[in-house]
Design an enzyme around this catalytic site. Sequence first.
Site, PDB file in Angstrom:
ATOM      1  N   HIS A 195      -0.142   5.618   6.180  1.00 11.36           N
ATOM      2  CA  HIS A 195      -1.252   5.237   5.312  1.00 11.36           C
ATOM      3  C   HIS A 195      -1.267   6.094   4.051  1.00 11.36           C
ATOM      4  O   HIS A 195      -0.862   7.262   4.084  1.00 11.36           O
ATOM      5  CB  HIS A 195      -2.596   5.398   6.039  1.00 11.36           C
ATOM      6  CG  HIS A 195      -2.840   4.345   7.067  1.00 11.36           C
ATOM      7  ND1 HIS A 195      -3.597   4.562   8.194  1.00 11.36           N
ATOM      8  CD2 HIS A 195      -2.422   3.046   7.137  1.00 11.36           C
ATOM      9  CE1 HIS A 195      -3.646   3.453   8.914  1.00 11.36           C
ATOM     10  NE2 HIS A 195      -2.940   2.530   8.296  1.00 11.36           N
ATOM     11  N   HIS A 255      -0.661  -6.074  15.632  1.00 13.10           N
ATOM     12  CA  HIS A 255      -1.343  -5.014  14.879  1.00 13.10           C
ATOM     13  C   HIS A 255      -2.339  -4.251  15.743  1.00 13.10           C
ATOM     14  O   HIS A 255      -2.699  -3.116  15.428  1.00 13.10           O
ATOM     15  CB  HIS A 255      -2.046  -5.611  13.654  1.00 13.10           C
ATOM     16  CG  HIS A 255      -2.001  -4.721  12.457  1.00 13.10           C
ATOM     17  ND1 HIS A 255      -0.823  -4.335  11.835  1.00 13.10           N
ATOM     18  CD2 HIS A 255      -2.990  -4.105  11.762  1.00 13.10           C
ATOM     19  CE1 HIS A 255      -1.103  -3.545  10.816  1.00 13.10           C
ATOM     20  NE2 HIS A 255      -2.395  -3.387  10.751  1.00 13.10           N
ATOM     21  N   LYS A 295       0.810  -1.206   0.000  1.00 16.76           N
ATOM     22  CA  LYS A 295       0.000   0.000   0.000  1.00 16.76           C
ATOM     23  C   LYS A 295       0.853   1.270   0.000  1.00 16.76           C
ATOM     24  O   LYS A 295       0.352   2.350  -0.229  1.00 16.76           O
ATOM     25  CB  LYS A 295      -0.932   0.007   1.204  1.00 16.76           C
ATOM     26  CG  LYS A 295      -1.890  -1.180   1.183  1.00 16.76           C
ATOM     27  CD  LYS A 295      -3.041  -0.983   2.128  1.00 16.76           C
ATOM     28  CE  LYS A 295      -4.045  -2.116   1.953  1.00 16.76           C
ATOM     29  NZ  LYS A 295      -5.267  -1.891   2.721  1.00 16.76           N
TER      30      LYS A 295
END
Length: 251
Positions: free
Chosen positions: A231, A205, A134
């Site tokens: 992110h 996580h 990502k």
Amino acid sequence: MRYAHTSDIRSQLIASDKEYSPSTINSILSVLRGVLKQAWLLEQMTAEDYHRAIVIENLKDKKGEVRGRKIAFAEIQAVADVCFRDKTDAGARDSAIIGLIATCGLRRSEVVQLTLTDIDIETGKVTVRSTTTKSNTERIVWLRGGALLAMEDWLFVRNPLEVNIVFVPINRGGNQQDRPLTDQAIYEIVKKRGKEAAVENFTPHDFRRTMITNMLETQVDVFLVQELAGHVDTNTTKRYDMRDENIKSRY
């Protein structure tokens, strides 16, 4: 391959740092079942082993469903205390790992690739290089308080090794190994210390989810939270928001 293996694969996909969606995990499990079927047809496994191995449930693909949990401060402290009481090199290492992921919310894959030059122990500055699908970026996070002290303690006892990686394996004899830890090793360390602290089940996580939620609770700008978490966009960050719905409705 048996049911124990396919069940473990499912668990690892759910806990993965790559943040797979339920639909992606279900697709991977479907491919796995297909491979097992071919193995059975080619008589590489018995019918009994095949039918047992494929009995792995798909995940419910509910849009917006919250995964994982928030870890309470008292629970984090309990895990940290367990590491602190362990006066071996493993205790110092695990204390630094727990402090790092609890304070900075790093992914396991980011923890294992940290180099000695990525950490400025004088300021607490940590340079993180993300290699997830990502993002492929670099960001800065900061160690502070007990987490910074724990990192200082670990770097003090860490032996001079050829490998430049911060965290290394330690064998049963207490000897540090000249190679990096693996993602799975981080997972096992966190689970082991959580069990020793008698804390409700959680994953590495969940520290990341907790850090993000805590920042949002203190009204830190979501774009800053996104940057610190590494992110790509705020929609991913918002999926980590584990605040009560009544609290969210006020904003």
